[in-house]
Design an enzyme around this catalytic site. Structure first.
Site, PDB file in Angstrom:
ATOM      1  CD  GLU A 116       7.109   3.758 -11.036  1.00 38.50           C
ATOM      2  OE1 GLU A 116       6.619   3.048 -10.158  1.00 38.50           O
ATOM      3  OE2 GLU A 116       7.092   4.998 -10.989  1.00 38.50           O
ATOM      4  CG  HIS A 228       5.960  -1.900  -3.465  1.00 37.72           C
ATOM      5  ND1 HIS A 228       7.229  -2.357  -3.730  1.00 37.72           N
ATOM      6  CD2 HIS A 228       5.769  -0.840  -4.281  1.00 37.72           C
ATOM      7  CE1 HIS A 228       7.775  -1.603  -4.671  1.00 37.72           C
ATOM      8  NE2 HIS A 228       6.900  -0.675  -5.021  1.00 37.72           N
ATOM      9  NE  ARG A 275       4.013  -1.260  -7.586  1.00 39.82           N
ATOM     10  CZ  ARG A 275       3.839  -0.022  -7.239  1.00 39.82           C
ATOM     11  NH1 ARG A 275       2.803   0.318  -6.494  1.00 39.82           N
ATOM     12  NH2 ARG A 275       4.697   0.897  -7.600  1.00 39.82           N
ATOM     13  CG  HIS A 332       2.649  -0.009  -1.662  1.00 37.73           C
ATOM     14  ND1 HIS A 332       3.455   0.916  -1.015  1.00 37.73           N
ATOM     15  CD2 HIS A 332       2.525   0.435  -2.944  1.00 37.73           C
ATOM     16  CE1 HIS A 332       3.793   1.873  -1.877  1.00 37.73           C
ATOM     17  NE2 HIS A 332       3.220   1.610  -3.040  1.00 37.73           N
ATOM     18  NE  ARG A 367      -1.011   2.100  -6.466  1.00 35.86           N
ATOM     19  CZ  ARG A 367       0.159   2.711  -6.283  1.00 35.86           C
ATOM     20  NH1 ARG A 367       0.399   3.866  -6.853  1.00 35.86           N
ATOM     21  NH2 ARG A 367       1.081   2.161  -5.523  1.00 35.86           N
TER      22      ARG A 367
HETATM   23  C1  LIG Z   1       6.516   4.663   0.425  1.00 37.31           C
HETATM   24  C2  LIG Z   1       5.474   4.982  -0.595  1.00 37.31           C
HETATM   25  C3  LIG Z   1       5.839   5.294  -1.898  1.00 37.31           C
HETATM   26  C4  LIG Z   1       4.865   5.584  -2.862  1.00 37.31           C
HETATM   27  N1  LIG Z   1       5.258   5.953  -4.121  1.00 37.31           N
HETATM   28  C5  LIG Z   1       4.307   6.340  -5.021  1.00 37.31           C
HETATM   29  C6  LIG Z   1       4.674   6.850  -6.299  1.00 37.31           C
HETATM   30  O1  LIG Z   1       5.845   6.979  -6.616  1.00 37.31           O
HETATM   31  N2  LIG Z   1       3.684   7.200  -7.162  1.00 37.31           N
HETATM   32  C7  LIG Z   1       2.362   7.094  -6.841  1.00 37.31           C
HETATM   33  O2  LIG Z   1       1.497   7.429  -7.661  1.00 37.31           O
HETATM   34  N3  LIG Z   1       1.994   6.636  -5.624  1.00 37.31           N
HETATM   35  C8  LIG Z   1       2.932   6.264  -4.709  1.00 37.31           C
HETATM   36  N4  LIG Z   1       2.534   5.810  -3.479  1.00 37.31           N
HETATM   37  C9  LIG Z   1       1.102   5.858  -3.142  1.00 37.31           C
HETATM   38  C10 LIG Z   1       0.715   7.322  -2.935  1.00 37.31           C
HETATM   39  O3  LIG Z   1       1.762   7.973  -2.269  1.00 37.31           O
HETATM   40  C11 LIG Z   1      -0.560   7.467  -2.130  1.00 37.31           C
HETATM   41  O4  LIG Z   1      -1.575   6.675  -2.678  1.00 37.31           O
HETATM   42  C12 LIG Z   1      -1.034   8.909  -2.156  1.00 37.31           C
HETATM   43  O5  LIG Z   1       0.020   9.759  -1.785  1.00 37.31           O
HETATM   44  C13 LIG Z   1      -2.196   9.098  -1.217  1.00 37.31           C
HETATM   45  O6  LIG Z   1      -2.422  10.464  -1.092  1.00 37.31           O
HETATM   46  P1  LIG Z   1      -3.637  10.994  -0.254  1.00 37.31           P
HETATM   47  O7  LIG Z   1      -3.612  12.466  -0.382  1.00 37.31           O
HETATM   48  O8  LIG Z   1      -4.856  10.263  -0.649  1.00 37.31           O
HETATM   49  O9  LIG Z   1      -3.311  10.528   1.257  1.00 37.31           O
HETATM   50  P2  LIG Z   1      -2.057  10.813   2.217  1.00 37.31           P
HETATM   51  O10 LIG Z   1      -0.922  11.386   1.482  1.00 37.31           O
HETATM   52  O11 LIG Z   1      -1.824   9.563   2.999  1.00 37.31           O
HETATM   53  O12 LIG Z   1      -2.605  11.918   3.191  1.00 37.31           O
HETATM   54  C14 LIG Z   1      -3.622  11.605   4.126  1.00 37.31           C
HETATM   55  C15 LIG Z   1      -3.859  12.814   4.996  1.00 37.31           C
HETATM   56  O13 LIG Z   1      -5.038  12.603   5.771  1.00 37.31           O
HETATM   57  C16 LIG Z   1      -4.800  12.992   7.104  1.00 37.31           C
HETATM   58  N5  LIG Z   1      -5.785  12.311   7.944  1.00 37.31           N
HETATM   59  C17 LIG Z   1      -6.056  10.982   8.034  1.00 37.31           C
HETATM   60  N6  LIG Z   1      -7.081  10.774   8.887  1.00 37.31           N
HETATM   61  C18 LIG Z   1      -7.473  11.996   9.329  1.00 37.31           C
HETATM   62  C19 LIG Z   1      -8.490  12.461  10.215  1.00 37.31           C
HETATM   63  N7  LIG Z   1      -9.341  11.618  10.834  1.00 37.31           N
HETATM   64  N8  LIG Z   1      -8.589  13.795  10.453  1.00 37.31           N
HETATM   65  C20 LIG Z   1      -7.746  14.671   9.836  1.00 37.31           C
HETATM   66  N9  LIG Z   1      -6.784  14.292   8.971  1.00 37.31           N
HETATM   67  C21 LIG Z   1      -6.649  12.971   8.732  1.00 37.31           C
HETATM   68  C22 LIG Z   1      -3.358  12.642   7.333  1.00 37.31           C
HETATM   69  O14 LIG Z   1      -2.857  13.355   8.426  1.00 37.31           O
HETATM   70  C23 LIG Z   1      -2.771  13.123   5.999  1.00 37.31           C
HETATM   71  O15 LIG Z   1      -2.583  14.510   6.032  1.00 37.31           O
HETATM   72  C24 LIG Z   1       3.497   5.526  -2.509  1.00 37.31           C
HETATM   73  C25 LIG Z   1       3.126   5.215  -1.194  1.00 37.31           C
HETATM   74  C26 LIG Z   1       4.095   4.951  -0.242  1.00 37.31           C
HETATM   75  C27 LIG Z   1       3.668   4.640   1.161  1.00 37.31           C
END
Ligand SMILES: Cc1cc2nc3c(=O)[nH]c(=O)nc-3n(C[C@H](O)[C@H](O)[C@H](O)COP(=O)(O)OP(=O)(O)OC[C@H]3O[C@@H](n4cnc5c(N)ncnc54)[C@H](O)[C@@H]3O)c2cc1C
Length: 489
Positions: A116, A228, A275, A332, A367
């Site tokens: 990437e 993105h 990016r 993104h 990032r």
């Molecule tokens: C389309 C897309 C593709 C991506 N591809 C990649 C990739 O290939 N590789 C990579 O490294 N990163 C990628 N990213 C970025 C990466 O996916 C995210 O940074 C990462 O998954 C974030 O994970 P997280 O656990 O921090 O949050 P999330 O996966 O967003 O989870 C957040 C959680 O918090 C909960 N929540 C929020 N507020 C509250 C609240 N007040 N009370 C209770 N629950 C709450 C939500 O319901 C959810 O369960 C991508 C992002 C997107 C959008």
């Protein structure tokens, strides 16, 4: 409060970071409550396509991964945090394998590694082609549901922190219940859905950041929002759908608007540059030509390699095997968030943050692709271990801090952020945002105004160059809303 629940560790958010932290703590014998506002399929983690960056190739090393991370981060990466990420990511990938995640590999079991933008060699572990997030989250959720030490509170939303004498002793849920714990880990994801054009699920609204700030925690780097380069545009039902950078890693090319009589315009950028550079080149070309999209030509790519991207595009009426795909940048990834140390601890005792809601400083101003899932696992594990060493709460239940707003932002706020805190910003636009009714939009504006330079994802038309005096300085915003520029090593 209607009722009180108690556990050793409260984890808010069930994406990659929250699930991994909860499973790590449970494996240590702790009782965990896992609070998740949205269904599984609406986390950014579930949507992740490209994969997980880790120095696993024979010719790779954590030092090389660190050098790429620092180069992409534009002299703003906190080296100590990035070093932790690069050193520990390979072991966390092996943990995931032990937990039953099957990454794509050859017949001998050697992991297939993707390339990437910004990576100097193939380093990205993936599953199901471009279904990495879905595969990982499904497996970890199944384990969490089966784990007797984890109580899953689905559909519950954390509204505020329970605070006593400056220490967090759990969270108050929006339904009135109090969840008491010796430590709380916020894993609530990013904030890119605050912008009107986004690749993120609708719940990525930075609620954990607002909750932590209301409890007295510091936030940082909110001006660093990554755009993105290649999100689908102008296609009903698929607006903002992300076409993973891994496809450019396999040879897909970007082209400007086609001249009359030609199917495809000229190439105009190194498709595998970091990016910020690619997004900026696209935005500049669109501004110059008045076009709304550039074309992503992936006709030479084997559709079987990226099945879920190809089928989503086909569902939207686009055939990537025979026609270029219209794409443009979209909001993104939030590099900023809740300030944490190398163990996920925020500036409020008892309150931790991991994943996209946290700001360790490891991403700097831009990032490196696929470092965010690695971050979820590396810092999720570290935070779980540190949180369990916190003292157990005693005495009567602690009162909640002021509640963060759980309301969706008005459409006008999302449009203002896109216009005034978009790919290129101006003082006048950012000052307009200071009057926005949404508290996070105002905090984003104060951080962006404080950074009078252009660096990585933060580009100011009125300060077109990076200011070397701001290298490794982070805009930190506490209760006063006036950020200071702190030096992080
Ligand atoms: C389309 C897309 C593709 C991506 N591809 C990649 C990739 O290939 N590789 C990579 O490294 N990163 C990628 N990213 C970025 C990466 O996916 C995210 O940074 C990462 O998954 C974030 O994970 P997280 O656990 O921090 O949050 P999330 O996966 O967003 O989870 C957040 C959680 O918090 C909960 N929540 C929020 N507020 C509250 C609240 N007040 N009370 C209770 N629950 C709450 C939500 O319901 C959810 O369960 C991508 C992002 C997107 C959008």
């Amino acid at each position: 409060m209607q009722s009180e629940l108690s556990c050793e560790l409260a984890v808010v958010g069930a994406g990659a970071a929250g699930l991994f932290a909860a499973l790590t703590a449970a494996a240590e014998g702790a009782s965990v409550a896992l609070v998740s506002a949205t269904p599984l399929a609406q986390t950014a983690s579930y949507w992740a396509q490209g994969g997980i960056a880790a120095a696993l190739a024979v010719e790779d090393s954590p030092a090389r991964h660190l050098a790429d991370t620092e180069r992409a981060g534009r002299n703003a990466v906190r080296r100590s945090a990035a070093r932790v990420l690069c050193d520990e990511a390979p072991a966390r990938v092996r943990d995931l394998e032990r937990l039953g995640v099957h990454f794509d590999a050859d017949r001998r079991g050697v992991l297939a590694l993707g390339l990437e933008g910004g990576h100097s060699l193939r380093r990205v572990v993936h599953a199901g082609g471009s279904a990495t997030g879905r595969r990982v989250v499904r497996q970890l959720s199944a384990l969490a549901v089966d784990e007797p030490r984890i109580a899953v509170l689905e559909g519950a939303r954390a509204a505020s922190a329970l605070m006593r004498d400056g220490r967090c002793e759990g969270v108050a849920l929006a339904d009135g219940r109090a969840l008491r714990a010796r430590a709380t880990i916020l894993a609530t994801g990013g904030a890119a859905a605050l912008w009107s054009r986004t690749t993120n699920p609708p719940g990525s609204l930075g609620i954990g950041m607002a909750l932590a700030h209301a409890a007295g925690a510091e936030l940082a780097d909110l001006e660093f929002l990554q755009f993105h380069p290649t999100a689908v545009i102008g296609v009903a039902g698929r607006e903002g759908f992300l076409v993973t950078e891994a496809i450019r890693g396999e040879g897909a090319t970007l082209h400007g608007p086609a001249p009359p009589g030609s199917a495809l315009g000229e190439r105009f950028v190194d498709e595998l540059a970091p990016r910020d550079e690619v997004a900026r080149a696209i935005a500049a070309l669109l501004a110059q030509t008045g076009a709304t999209a550039v074309s992503l030509d992936m006709r030479a790519i084997d559709p079987a390699r990226f099945p879920n991207v190809v089928s989503a595009l086909r569902d939207a009426g686009l055939d990537p095997a025979s026609e270029p795909i219209p794409v443009a940048p979209a909001a993104h990834y939030m590099m900023g968030g809740i300030v944490t140390d190398l163990h996920g601890a925020s500036t409020v005792p008892g309150l931790y943050a991991v994943g996209e809601t946290a700001c360790t400083g490891l991403h700097g101003a831009n990032r490196l692709a696929s470092n965010s899932l690695s971050e979820c696992f590396v810092f999720g594990a570290r935070a779980a271990a540190a949180a369990l060493a916190e003292p157990a709460p005693g005495g009567p239940p602690a009162p909640p801090s002021p509640a963060a707003s759980l309301e969706r932002p008005a459409r006008a706020t999302q449009e203002s952020l896109w216009r005034d805190a978009g790919i290129v910003r101006t003082r006048a636009g950012l000052e307009r945002l200071l009057d926005d009714p949404h508290p996070l939009a105002r905090l984003i504006a104060v951080c962006a105004l404080r950074r009078e330079e252009s660096r990585g994802a933060h580009q100011r038309a009125d300060f077109a160059a990076a200011d070397p005096a701001l290298n490794h300085r982070h805009a930190v915003v506490g209760a006063g809303e006036r950020p200071r520029l702190a030096l992080w090593d």
